[in-house]
Design an enzyme around this catalytic site. Structure first.
Site, PDB file in Angstrom:
ATOM      1  N   SER A  88       0.708  -1.333   0.101  1.00 57.73           N
ATOM      2  CA  SER A  88      -0.060  -0.358   0.440  1.00 57.73           C
ATOM      3  C   SER A  88       0.613   1.317  -0.325  1.00 57.73           C
ATOM      4  CB  SER A  88      -0.781  -0.030   1.204  1.00 57.73           C
ATOM      5  OG  SER A  88      -1.778   0.934   1.278  1.00 57.73           O
ATOM      6  N   TYR A  94      -2.590  -1.274  11.351  1.00 63.53           N
ATOM      7  CA  TYR A  94      -2.261  -1.676   9.982  1.00 63.53           C
ATOM      8  C   TYR A  94      -1.239  -1.522   8.031  1.00 63.53           C
ATOM      9  CZ  TYR A  94      -3.601  -1.893   4.617  1.00 63.53           C
ATOM     10  OH  TYR A  94      -3.498  -2.347   2.951  1.00 63.53           O
ATOM     11  N   LYS A 131       1.729  -3.609   6.273  1.00 64.75           N
ATOM     12  CA  LYS A 131       2.963  -3.481   5.677  1.00 64.75           C
ATOM     13  C   LYS A 131       3.872  -3.397   5.303  1.00 64.75           C
ATOM     14  CE  LYS A 131      -1.988  -4.626   3.953  1.00 64.75           C
ATOM     15  NZ  LYS A 131      -1.865  -5.689   2.730  1.00 64.75           N
TER      16      LYS A 131
HETATM   17  P1  NAD Z   1     -11.055  -7.059   1.552  1.00 63.75           P
HETATM   18  O1  NAD Z   1     -11.091  -7.014   2.616  1.00 63.75           O
HETATM   19  O2  NAD Z   1     -12.347  -6.673   0.671  1.00 63.75           O
HETATM   20  O3  NAD Z   1     -10.244  -8.424   1.241  1.00 63.75           O
HETATM   21  C1  NAD Z   1      -9.510  -9.549   1.415  1.00 63.75           C
HETATM   22  C2  NAD Z   1     -10.178 -10.302   1.688  1.00 63.75           C
HETATM   23  O4  NAD Z   1      -8.634 -11.236   2.212  1.00 63.75           O
HETATM   24  C3  NAD Z   1     -11.052 -10.878   2.398  1.00 63.75           C
HETATM   25  O5  NAD Z   1     -12.533 -11.641   1.056  1.00 63.75           O
HETATM   26  C4  NAD Z   1     -10.752 -11.314   3.844  1.00 63.75           C
HETATM   27  O6  NAD Z   1     -12.231 -11.945   4.510  1.00 63.75           O
HETATM   28  C5  NAD Z   1      -9.998 -12.020   3.459  1.00 63.75           C
HETATM   29  N1  NAD Z   1      -9.015 -12.869   4.782  1.00 63.75           N
HETATM   30  C6  NAD Z   1      -8.450 -11.841   5.634  1.00 63.75           C
HETATM   31  N2  NAD Z   1      -7.977 -12.123   6.356  1.00 63.75           N
HETATM   32  C7  NAD Z   1      -7.911 -13.695   6.150  1.00 63.75           C
HETATM   33  C8  NAD Z   1      -7.044 -14.626   6.693  1.00 63.75           C
HETATM   34  N3  NAD Z   1      -6.600 -14.303   7.551  1.00 63.75           N
HETATM   35  N4  NAD Z   1      -7.171 -15.840   5.784  1.00 63.75           N
HETATM   36  C9  NAD Z   1      -8.170 -15.973   4.747  1.00 63.75           C
HETATM   37  N5  NAD Z   1      -8.802 -15.226   4.381  1.00 63.75           N
HETATM   38  C10 NAD Z   1      -8.545 -13.852   4.852  1.00 63.75           C
HETATM   39  O7  NAD Z   1      -9.659  -6.079   1.284  1.00 63.75           O
HETATM   40  P2  NAD Z   1      -9.162  -5.812  -0.414  1.00 63.75           P
HETATM   41  O8  NAD Z   1      -9.503  -4.051  -0.460  1.00 63.75           O
HETATM   42  O9  NAD Z   1      -9.458  -6.392  -1.459  1.00 63.75           O
HETATM   43  O10 NAD Z   1      -7.461  -5.701  -0.067  1.00 63.75           O
HETATM   44  C11 NAD Z   1      -7.033  -6.536  -0.755  1.00 63.75           C
HETATM   45  C12 NAD Z   1      -5.563  -6.743  -0.177  1.00 63.75           C
HETATM   46  O11 NAD Z   1      -5.281  -5.225  -0.548  1.00 63.75           O
HETATM   47  C13 NAD Z   1      -5.045  -6.514   1.784  1.00 63.75           C
HETATM   48  O12 NAD Z   1      -4.360  -7.227   1.747  1.00 63.75           O
HETATM   49  C14 NAD Z   1      -5.583  -5.291   2.192  1.00 63.75           C
HETATM   50  O13 NAD Z   1      -4.822  -4.242   2.210  1.00 63.75           O
HETATM   51  C15 NAD Z   1      -4.218  -4.388   0.699  1.00 63.75           C
HETATM   52  N6  NAD Z   1      -5.013  -2.713   0.294  1.00 63.75           N
HETATM   53  C16 NAD Z   1      -6.026  -2.631   0.171  1.00 63.75           C
HETATM   54  C17 NAD Z   1      -6.502  -0.970  -0.444  1.00 63.75           C
HETATM   55  C18 NAD Z   1      -7.835  -0.589  -0.223  1.00 63.75           C
HETATM   56  O14 NAD Z   1      -8.124   0.747  -0.189  1.00 63.75           O
HETATM   57  N7  NAD Z   1      -8.645  -1.496  -0.435  1.00 63.75           N
HETATM   58  C19 NAD Z   1      -5.567  -0.219   0.068  1.00 63.75           C
HETATM   59  C20 NAD Z   1      -3.578  -0.726  -0.276  1.00 63.75           C
HETATM   60  C21 NAD Z   1      -3.703  -2.159   0.275  1.00 63.75           C
HETATM   61  C1  WQD Z   2      -9.469   9.637   0.898  1.00 63.15           C
HETATM   62  C2  WQD Z   2      -9.897  11.203   1.101  1.00 63.15           C
HETATM   63  C3  WQD Z   2      -9.615  11.967   3.823  1.00 63.15           C
HETATM   64  C4  WQD Z   2     -13.877  10.219   4.358  1.00 63.15           C
HETATM   65  C5  WQD Z   2      -7.027   5.018   3.455  1.00 63.15           C
HETATM   66  C6  WQD Z   2      -6.249   3.826   3.951  1.00 63.15           C
HETATM   67  C7  WQD Z   2      -4.866   3.551   3.796  1.00 63.15           C
HETATM   68  C8  WQD Z   2      -5.783   2.258   2.091  1.00 63.15           C
HETATM   69  C9  WQD Z   2      -6.438   2.834   1.599  1.00 63.15           C
HETATM   70  C10 WQD Z   2      -4.998   0.183   1.757  1.00 63.15           C
HETATM   71  C11 WQD Z   2      -9.159  11.494   2.673  1.00 63.15           C
HETATM   72  C12 WQD Z   2     -11.393  12.082   2.840  1.00 63.15           C
HETATM   73  C13 WQD Z   2     -12.654  10.250   3.715  1.00 63.15           C
HETATM   74  C14 WQD Z   2     -14.788  10.435   5.019  1.00 63.15           C
HETATM   75  C15 WQD Z   2     -13.545  12.376   3.793  1.00 63.15           C
HETATM   76  N1  WQD Z   2      -5.994   1.216   2.487  1.00 63.15           N
HETATM   77  N2  WQD Z   2     -12.776  11.556   3.213  1.00 63.15           N
HETATM   78  N3  WQD Z   2     -14.419  11.932   3.761  1.00 63.15           N
HETATM   79  O1  WQD Z   2      -6.781   7.743   4.280  1.00 63.15           O
HETATM   80  O2  WQD Z   2      -6.234   8.010   1.082  1.00 63.15           O
HETATM   81  O3  WQD Z   2      -6.708   5.986   2.748  1.00 63.15           O
HETATM   82  O4  WQD Z   2      -7.205   3.665   2.700  1.00 63.15           O
HETATM   83  O5  WQD Z   2      -3.786   0.287   1.677  1.00 63.15           O
HETATM   84  O6  WQD Z   2      -4.130   2.415   4.111  1.00 63.15           O
HETATM   85  O7  WQD Z   2      -5.249   5.451   5.250  1.00 63.15           O
HETATM   86  O8  WQD Z   2      -8.237   6.981   1.964  1.00 63.15           O
HETATM   87  O9  WQD Z   2     -10.745   6.949   1.204  1.00 63.15           O
HETATM   88  O10 WQD Z   2      -9.986   7.340   3.556  1.00 63.15           O
HETATM   89  O11 WQD Z   2     -10.203   9.155   2.287  1.00 63.15           O
HETATM   90  O12 WQD Z   2     -13.654  13.753   3.273  1.00 63.15           O
HETATM   91  O13 WQD Z   2     -15.494  10.263   5.294  1.00 63.15           O
HETATM   92  O14 WQD Z   2     -10.907  11.409   1.331  1.00 63.15           O
HETATM   93  O15 WQD Z   2      -9.719  13.204   4.762  1.00 63.15           O
HETATM   94  O16 WQD Z   2      -8.871  13.324   2.202  1.00 63.15           O
HETATM   95  P1  WQD Z   2      -7.123   7.439   2.225  1.00 63.15           P
HETATM   96  P2  WQD Z   2      -9.857   7.544   2.139  1.00 63.15           P
END
Ligand code: NAD
Ligand code: WQD
Length: 338
Positions: free
Chosen positions: A124, A149, A153
């Protein structure tokens, strides 16, 4: 020859499983459904006409991993499984470190046992902490994460880097996602957050559908063009195709790589509200409130390394991201339980 996808029933996982099946890969999914529904994969099968094999199990369970690696000819693993809520991680740090860090260690040891040596890890942009500059390139400093979190990562990236030095035959790519949004254009799969969403785009779409009354915009006094936070939003289908590109280039370059997946363009909260209103023909009720603790002002990627090394770049526009989010939301007002 199959790809093991951990967390494949989740938001990014299900879109990536769909992309893998569409190009003809055999896909095995392990997911404990802790933050997802099996329905996502039922719909992926409907859309592709192909079935992934699903193991409803925890990646911490090494016996199941052993069974999976012995039953299927797995060549690569894409590791999405993990917990991802920033706020929850502050309340439940041990759960986050166990799932995200120990889960990866268990997976790696079983890959080593089974002789499977290609791993793509969901990292991330959060690993950059408070960005030293924008756009963020991969050689920018990492660290300074402000919640378990983000730290999980960062720790996993370090573990993978160390492991790749000890096991040079391994090919490991950490993909650093920026802000994934959007849904499949069919409106059949998308993001289905539990409870009240923390992230901006699901919140906006739930205001549009009438489930939530008013969006709180967290601050309009940042040093950005309109004062609201700026992020690099990327369509989930572009992310999915980034994983396919990473798989195709696993055997090139260094044995450990960290690559940004973003568009290289930043949009503000107000830009997103306006784009959503335009594409959905709805009005988003919002009010400006205090900044949210831990938020940074702006963050977007330098996406040139992905282009150079993977031949990949995001192609979908912010309007397409908002259009597909709305299409998913209005067809599934209660997510997979509707
Ligand atoms: P999500 O929660 O929709 O998907 C994660 C999946 O992993 C879920 O289906 C959950 O049931 C499964 N899971 C969690 N722990 C588990 C375990 N111990 N064993 C088996 N399954 C397990 O999340 P997502 O948005 O699809 O994110 C996928 C990956 O990408 C995550 O690692 C997340 O941290 C990373 N990521 C997400 C974002 C985002 O904003 N969505 C941003 C950057 C990184
Ligand atoms: C985006 C923008 C908020 C909600 C988070 C995690 C990051 C990554 C993705 C996994 C910001 C603003 C938000 C609301 C708002 N996940 N906002 N009102 O914070 O960039 O990232 O999700 O790795 O680790 O920190 O994403 O969608 O929460 O916010 O004004 O109700 O929207 O302040 O500027 P963020 P977000």
């Amino acid at each position: 020859m199959a790809i093991l996808v951990t967390g494949g029933a989740g938001y990014i996982g299900s879109h990536s499983v769909l992309a893998l099946l569409e190009r003809g890969d055999e896909v095995i999914v392990i997911d404990n459904l802790s933050n997802s529904s099996q329905e996502s994969l039922v719909r992926v099968a409907e859309l592709t006409g192909k079935n992934p094999t699903l193991y409803v199990a925890n990646v911490l369970d090494k016996n199941i991993l052993r069974t999976i690696f012995s039953k299927h000819s797995i060549t690569d693993v894409i590791h999405f499984a993990g917990l991802k809520s920033v706020g929850e991680s502050i309340k439940k740090p041990l759960e986050y470190y166990e799932n995200n860090v120990t889960g990866t260690i268990v997976l790696l040891s079983e890959m080593l046992n089974a002789g499977v040596n290609s791993l793509i890890f969901s990292s991330s942009a959060t690993v950059y902490g408070n960005p030293e500059k924008v756009p963020l390139s991969e050689d920018c400093q990492t660290g300074g994460t402000t919640n378990p979190y983000g730290t999980s990562k960062l720790m996993v990236e370090q573990i993978l880097r160390d492991f790749s030095l000890a096991q040079p035959e391994f090919r490991i790519t950490c993909l650093r996602y920026f802000n994934p949004v959007g849904a499949h254009q069919s409106g059949r799969i998308g993001e289905d957050p539990n409870g009240i969403p923390n992230n901006l785009v699901p919140y906006i779409s739930q205001v549009a559908i009438g489930k939530l009354k008013c969006l709180s915009v967290y601050g309009n006094d940042y040093p950005t063009p309109d004062g609201t936070g700026v992020r690099d939003y990327i369509h989930v289908l572009d992310l999915a195709s980034g994983h396919l590109a990473a798989l195709d280039h696993q055997n090139e370059g260094a044995s450990f790589k960290a690559i940004n997946l973003g568009t290289g363009v930043g949009y503000s909260v107000i830009d997103l509200i306006e784009a959503f209103e335009k594409t959905s023909q709805t009005k988003i009720n919002y009010k400006i409130v205090e900044r949210r603790a831990g938020d940074i002002a702006e963050c977007w990627s330098d996406s040139s390394l992905a282009k150079q090394t993977l031949g990949w770049q995001a192609t979908r526009t912010i309007d397409e991201m908002m259009r597909d989010t709305w299409n998913w939301q209005k067809n599934n007002p209660n997510g997979y339980s509707s």
